[in-house]
Enzyme design. Structure first.
Site, PDB file in Angstrom:
ATOM      1  N   GLU A 110       1.032   5.789   0.271  1.00 33.40           N
ATOM      2  CA  GLU A 110       0.466   7.342   0.705  1.00 33.40           C
ATOM      3  C   GLU A 110       0.705   8.125   0.052  1.00 33.40           C
ATOM      4  O   GLU A 110       2.404   7.973  -0.487  1.00 33.40           O
ATOM      5  CB  GLU A 110       0.286   6.976   2.242  1.00 33.40           C
ATOM      6  N   HIS A 153      -5.129   6.921   7.587  1.00 30.96           N
ATOM      7  CA  HIS A 153      -4.403   5.818   6.415  1.00 30.96           C
ATOM      8  C   HIS A 153      -3.251   5.865   7.254  1.00 30.96           C
ATOM      9  O   HIS A 153      -2.519   6.944   6.994  1.00 30.96           O
ATOM     10  CB  HIS A 153      -5.100   6.081   5.314  1.00 30.96           C
ATOM     11  N   ASP A 157      -2.348  -0.607   7.015  1.00 28.73           N
ATOM     12  CA  ASP A 157      -3.190  -0.958   5.636  1.00 28.73           C
ATOM     13  C   ASP A 157      -2.637  -2.198   4.879  1.00 28.73           C
ATOM     14  O   ASP A 157      -3.940  -3.340   4.535  1.00 28.73           O
ATOM     15  CB  ASP A 157      -3.457  -0.063   4.394  1.00 28.73           C
ATOM     16  N   ASP A 201       0.996  -1.501   0.206  1.00 28.46           N
ATOM     17  CA  ASP A 201       0.038  -0.228  -0.326  1.00 28.46           C
ATOM     18  C   ASP A 201       0.909   1.357   0.223  1.00 28.46           C
ATOM     19  O   ASP A 201       2.132   0.867   0.328  1.00 28.46           O
ATOM     20  CB  ASP A 201      -0.751   0.024   1.341  1.00 28.46           C
ATOM     21  N   ASP A 234      -6.896  17.283   1.204  1.00 23.88           N
ATOM     22  CA  ASP A 234      -6.867  16.635   1.230  1.00 23.88           C
ATOM     23  C   ASP A 234      -6.673  15.234   1.155  1.00 23.88           C
ATOM     24  O   ASP A 234      -7.340  14.477   2.314  1.00 23.88           O
ATOM     25  CB  ASP A 234      -8.156  16.407  -0.066  1.00 23.88           C
ATOM     26  N   HIS A 250      -4.753  10.484   5.408  1.00 23.07           N
ATOM     27  CA  HIS A 250      -2.946  10.038   5.819  1.00 23.07           C
ATOM     28  C   HIS A 250      -2.465  10.699   7.096  1.00 23.07           C
ATOM     29  O   HIS A 250      -1.699  10.542   8.180  1.00 23.07           O
ATOM     30  CB  HIS A 250      -2.494  10.015   5.263  1.00 23.07           C
TER      31      HIS A 250
END
EC number: 2.7.7.7
Length: 233
Positions: free
Chosen positions: A9, A152, A157, A7, A52, A57
């Protein structure tokens, strides 16, 4: 084959317009067992995160200021994922960013380094058509504890995705023969005469028929009105 749940970010949603990776989390599974051989990087993207994205995160530019750039960890990451099956939720998003980072270094696309890529979002949509299939939704549906996911995080994740995948594919275990057993030993055929069995026919009541129609309408809506029964009609 080693399976690695990956995963990322990022600073935003578009690698093509300059957004960059700020975190990579990888969790290794071998023979359906977590090995603990994981990888985790925070990266300095050289730019600010969109508001956003920051709300998602919570990783600030101040925190990332002294972290390495992608080029400093690229070889370590590629050596770690080499020839493995990479499992990602919504793979096109993460692959798009990884490919952009590699392209900036003059390196081949990410898939050139790994054995294969599996997208659990595609798997979930096939198993649960018409349902929400975000990582949080799958955790709730499959009984995976995600109570620690206030924000997140790539490693968290990836760990949750490993649990989700094990639950999504749990039925496959029943298809595997016991180790060392031959096909004839593991497969027993029992003949049953079904000719004398009379099965009752139970008609759906109005409430059940309405619920069935509602499910069909939801599936049709999720597929963009491309379901077989609509075409046949």
């Amino acid at each position: 084959m080693r399976q690695i749940f990956l995963d990322t970010e990022t600073t935003g949603l578009s690698a093509d317009t300059g957004d960059r990776i700020i975190e990579i989390g990888c969790v290794e599974l071998f023979k359906r067992k977590l090995t603990g051989n994981n990888k985790h990087f925070y990266l300095n993207p050289g730019r600010e995160s969109h508001e956003d994205a920051l709300r998602v995160h919570g990783i600030t530019s101040a925190f990332l200021k002294d972290k390495p750039k992608f080029e400093a960890v690229a070889d370590e990451l590629l050596a770690y994922v080499k020839d493995a099956e990479i499992i990602i939720h919504n793979a096109p998003f993460d692959l798009g960013f990884l490919n952009k980072e590699l392209a900036l270094l003059g390196r081949p696309r990410f898939k050139e380094f790994v054995g294969s890529v599996t997208d659990t979002l595609v798997m979930a949509k096939e198993m649960f058509p018409g349902k929400r299939n975000s990582l949080n939704a799958l955790c709730d549906r499959l009984g995976v504890d995600n109570s620690g996911r206030a924000l997140h995080g790539a490693l968290l994740d990836a760990e949750l995705l490993a649990d989700v995948y094990i639950n999504l594919t749990r039925g496959q275990d029943a298809l595997l023969m016991e180790a060392g057993a031959t096909e004839s030993e593991s497969l027993q055929v029992v003949q049953i005469d079904l000719g004398s069995i009379v099965l009752p026919v139970l008609a759906a009541n109005d409430q059940e028929s309405a619920a069935h129609d509602d499910v069909l309408n939801q599936i049709d809506k999720a597929s963009g009105n491309k379901t077989v029964w609509r075409k046949s009609a």
